[in-house]
Enzyme design. Structure first.
Site, PDB file in Angstrom:
ATOM      1  N   ASP A   1      30.526  48.919  25.629  1.00  0.00           N
ATOM      2  CA  ASP A   1      31.138  47.901  26.489  1.00  0.00           C
ATOM      3  C   ASP A   1      30.662  48.066  27.921  1.00  0.00           C
ATOM      4  O   ASP A   1      30.089  49.095  28.304  1.00  0.00           O
ATOM      5  CB  ASP A   1      32.659  47.960  26.422  1.00  0.00           C
ATOM      6  CG  ASP A   1      33.221  49.306  26.879  1.00  0.00           C
ATOM      7  OD1 ASP A   1      32.622  50.346  26.545  1.00  0.00           O
ATOM      8  OD2 ASP A   1      34.267  49.324  27.553  1.00  0.00           O
TER       9      ASP A   1
ATOM     10  N   GLU B   1      35.411  51.890  26.428  1.00  0.00           N
ATOM     11  CA  GLU B   1      35.393  52.977  27.408  1.00  0.00           C
ATOM     12  C   GLU B   1      35.716  52.492  28.809  1.00  0.00           C
ATOM     13  O   GLU B   1      36.411  53.172  29.576  1.00  0.00           O
ATOM     14  CB  GLU B   1      34.017  53.667  27.392  1.00  0.00           C
ATOM     15  CG  GLU B   1      33.966  54.986  28.153  1.00  0.00           C
ATOM     16  CD  GLU B   1      33.626  54.821  29.639  1.00  0.00           C
ATOM     17  OE1 GLU B   1      33.795  55.793  30.395  1.00  0.00           O
ATOM     18  OE2 GLU B   1      33.192  53.719  30.031  1.00  0.00           O
TER      19      GLU B   1
ATOM     20  N   HIS C   1      52.721  26.499  48.365  1.00  0.00           N
ATOM     21  CA  HIS C   1      51.953  25.849  49.430  1.00  0.00           C
ATOM     22  C   HIS C   1      52.361  26.474  50.765  1.00  0.00           C
ATOM     23  O   HIS C   1      53.531  26.449  51.145  1.00  0.00           O
ATOM     24  CB  HIS C   1      52.259  24.350  49.417  1.00  0.00           C
ATOM     25  CG  HIS C   1      51.355  23.529  50.283  1.00  0.00           C
ATOM     26  ND1 HIS C   1      51.138  23.784  51.610  1.00  0.00           N
ATOM     27  CD2 HIS C   1      50.603  22.426  49.987  1.00  0.00           C
ATOM     28  CE1 HIS C   1      50.310  22.901  52.124  1.00  0.00           C
ATOM     29  NE2 HIS C   1      49.963  22.056  51.145  1.00  0.00           N
TER      30      HIS C   1
ATOM     31  N   THR D   1      44.841  27.547  50.758  1.00  0.00           N
ATOM     32  CA  THR D   1      46.063  27.793  51.550  1.00  0.00           C
ATOM     33  C   THR D   1      47.279  27.967  50.648  1.00  0.00           C
ATOM     34  O   THR D   1      48.275  27.262  50.767  1.00  0.00           O
ATOM     35  CB  THR D   1      46.293  26.636  52.520  1.00  0.00           C
ATOM     36  OG1 THR D   1      46.398  25.405  51.769  1.00  0.00           O
ATOM     37  CG2 THR D   1      45.168  26.518  53.528  1.00  0.00           C
TER      38      THR D   1
ATOM     39  N   ARG E   1      40.825  59.903  41.644  1.00  0.00           N
ATOM     40  CA  ARG E   1      39.976  60.760  40.807  1.00  0.00           C
ATOM     41  C   ARG E   1      40.560  62.172  40.844  1.00  0.00           C
ATOM     42  O   ARG E   1      40.734  62.764  41.911  1.00  0.00           O
ATOM     43  CB  ARG E   1      38.539  60.757  41.328  1.00  0.00           C
ATOM     44  CG  ARG E   1      37.874  59.394  41.257  1.00  0.00           C
ATOM     45  CD  ARG E   1      37.546  58.973  39.837  1.00  0.00           C
ATOM     46  NE  ARG E   1      36.977  57.628  39.779  1.00  0.00           N
ATOM     47  CZ  ARG E   1      36.364  57.121  38.710  1.00  0.00           C
ATOM     48  NH1 ARG E   1      36.244  57.838  37.614  1.00  0.00           N
ATOM     49  NH2 ARG E   1      35.885  55.900  38.740  1.00  0.00           N
TER      50      ARG E   1
ATOM     51  N   SER F   1      34.469  59.690  35.814  1.00  0.00           N
ATOM     52  CA  SER F   1      35.391  60.118  34.767  1.00  0.00           C
ATOM     53  C   SER F   1      34.969  59.523  33.424  1.00  0.00           C
ATOM     54  O   SER F   1      34.652  58.342  33.346  1.00  0.00           O
ATOM     55  CB  SER F   1      36.820  59.659  35.090  1.00  0.00           C
ATOM     56  OG  SER F   1      37.222  60.081  36.375  1.00  0.00           O
TER      57      SER F   1
ATOM     58  N   HIS G   1      28.424  49.744  37.497  1.00  0.00           N
ATOM     59  CA  HIS G   1      29.672  49.071  37.878  1.00  0.00           C
ATOM     60  C   HIS G   1      29.484  48.137  39.068  1.00  0.00           C
ATOM     61  O   HIS G   1      30.432  47.429  39.432  1.00  0.00           O
ATOM     62  CB  HIS G   1      30.799  50.062  38.213  1.00  0.00           C
ATOM     63  CG  HIS G   1      31.308  50.828  37.047  1.00  0.00           C
ATOM     64  ND1 HIS G   1      32.591  51.358  36.994  1.00  0.00           N
ATOM     65  CD2 HIS G   1      30.747  51.170  35.857  1.00  0.00           C
ATOM     66  CE1 HIS G   1      32.774  51.979  35.845  1.00  0.00           C
ATOM     67  NE2 HIS G   1      31.650  51.884  35.145  1.00  0.00           N
TER      68      HIS G   1
END
Length: 524
Positions: A148, A213, A277, A380, A393, A466, A494
């Site tokens: 993945d 993963e 709004h 808006t 981490r 990780s 990434h």
């Protein structure tokens, strides 16, 4: 037609033009003369002199087909975190199953159940397990990888379509090229290279390939610990190898013996049951976004210091012996800074401090806000609900449960101090840090293989990223686990324009082949 070439057909019929080979001209037999001079086991070395050069030359002749197969894999948008791509994740697993069968492996798809997304039960993609060889005289390696990928849109800043592999300047750009489809496919090519030159694999192989993963490996731990381990899947396994990480820099290879864990948080604030709004409701409601920005601003300071109470308390103390290790690591802070075009690095750019804060100290990063306007143009709207995403981490001696409690207590305290009437909740998912012994014979075998390919001793390094399944594989198998990277430190996994250097891809295939050979030499 499959782009994995049948071994006999490759040897006897196909002829590849020299333009398909890597640009370096390598005399493999000269390399092996040096290899012999530093190896004590002469009979095995002589066998390597015959086998590995043939394999490396085979790899050089098949570069075009290797690129084409990676292109095919990248074209499947197996984004695990978005349910609309779930069928593509399943398709990716089936694709890989077909490729494993082509190299002679026996395979099985294991159901791992469902996950809950927005109150709905969604089926998880199956986990692909496989075996190749059962010679009791050979060592057995369990190889893990994931199929993945992270989300990617061209509008995010990609120079080309992220799910179309494009080569520019000897770099292969595409989502998943380096994380982790390139390395996973590299194992197929290494196996096929042995077959292509008519040589027997020096080891038995077992495979665990998942497609979740990037979303916390949901369902995998239970499969490994509650099903595969009791069923004896790991009984014959001698070593575990993962290639889902990267060199520290861009020129020198490394082998990784430690990873940080991760504790990922979802911080939700709700002020209304729908978006509002701003011209009608602005100034009359306590806005969720304002509250969320306040909370996220209380987590970390401008220098990266985590503000959560007692977060550093359980971090393993720095010994003088460990401190001295950072001095000899090959790492250029200025090249690192330039590769990401950052104006300045933290910790005054001091090499040792940067490495320690990347590897052995925890870090907190803010990742984004779900529910907020992100498209181009002026919108808006007051979001009725926003979810802030951040992670910590983790490092050795930090337990996820302990860290989660510290975070929850701190956020709840800050929320009470803030005094907003809105609804707030925080949830987490976590994985533990991992370390291994780099002096183990398994690591030394990988180091010999790496030196053979790159003509330099690899750095033994830890990594800031990780891979939660690493520690589960360590516990399920009871064996030494090694991380053997293919990609370079500037591959931008990434991120936008993720890539895998052609050199790293092709030499990485050779590295995997040499690694299999070296592990095959270890005492059973």
């Amino acid at each position: 037609m499959s782009l994995l070439l049948k071994p006999l057909r490759v040897c006897n019929v196909f002829r590849f033009p020299r333009s398909g080979a890597t640009s370096l001209t390598i005399n493999y037999f000269d390399i092996f003369n040096k290899y012999i001079s530093t190896t004590l086991d002469l009979p095995k070395t002589m066998a390597a002199e015959k086998t590995l050069p043939k394999i490396f030359q085979f790899v050089d002749k098949n570069v075009a087909s290797y690129k084409n197969l990676l292109k095919e894999a990248v074209a499947i948008p197996s984004v695990s975190c978005d349910v609309k791509y779930r069928e593509d994740c399943v398709r990716m697993v089936h694709w890989m199953q077909d490729k494993l069968k082509e190299v002679g492996a026996t395979t099985e798809l294991r159901d791992i159940g469902f996950q809950t997304i927005d109150g709905k039960e969604v089926k998880l993609p199956p986990v692909l397990i496989g075996s190749l060889g059962n010679d009791k005289k050979k060592n057995t390696i369990c190889v893990y990888g994931h199929l993945d990928v992270q989300p990617a849109l061209k509008s995010d800043g990609w120079l080309s379509e992220p799910f179309e592999l494009v080569e520019r300047d000897n770099k292969l750009y595409g989502r998943g090229s380096t994380d982790d489809k390139g390395p996973v496919i590299g194992w197929l090519h290494a196996i096929n290279a042995y077959k292509g030159v008519g040589e027997e694999l020096p080891v038995n192989l077992k495979f665990v390939f998942e497609c979740m993963e990037e979303s916390g490996s949901e369902g995998l731990d239970a499969l490994l610990m509650e099903q595969l381990k009791p069923a004896g899947f790991f009984k014959d396994v001698d070593y575990v190898c993962i290639s889902d990480n990267y060199w520290l820099g861009t020129t020198k290879p490394c082998i990784t013996y430690g990873l940080r864990g991760i504790s990922y948080y979802f911080l939700e604030v709700e002020c209304a049951k729908m978006d509002l709004h701003s011209g009608v409701y602005g100034g009359t409601v306590h806005e969720a976004m304002t509250d969320l920005i306040y909370l996220m601003g209380q987590l970390v300071d401008k220098d990266g210091k985590i503000l959560i109470t007692d977060i550093y308390k359980s971090v393993a103390p720095l010994t003088e012996n460990e401190k001295s290790l950072y001095t000899d690591i090959d790492f250029d802070p200025e090249a690192y800074r330039q590769s990401i075009e950052a104006p300045k690095l933290a910790h005054n750019g001091v090499k040792e401090q940067l490495l320690m804060h990347r590897w052995r100290y925890p870090s907190l990063s803010l990742h984004g806000i779900e529910g907020a306007a992100f498209q181009p143009g002026a919108k808006t709207v007051i979001p009725g609900k926003v979810i802030g995403k951040f992670s910590i981490r983790l490092v050795p001696n930090q337990e996820p449960e302990e860290v989660e409690k510290l975070v929850f207590d701190y956020v709840n305290k800050k929320w009470a101090e803030h005094g907003s009437p809105n609804k707030m909740r925080i949830t987490a998912q976590s994985g533990r840090p991992w370390t291994e012994n780099p002096d183990h014979p398994h690591y030394q075998a990988a180091a010999r293989a790496t030196k053979l390919i790159y003509q330099t001793d690899p750095d033994m390094s830890r990594e800031g990223g990780s891979i939660p399944v690493t520690i589960t594989l360590q516990e399920a198998s009871g064996r030494n686990v090694l991380l053997l990277p293919m990609g370079a430190g500037d591959d931008m996994a990434h991120s936008q324009n993720e890539k895998l250097n052609v050199r790293n891809y092709i030499e990485g295939i050779k590295l995997f082949a040499a690694y299999l050979y070296e592990v095959g030499k270890l005492p059973k």
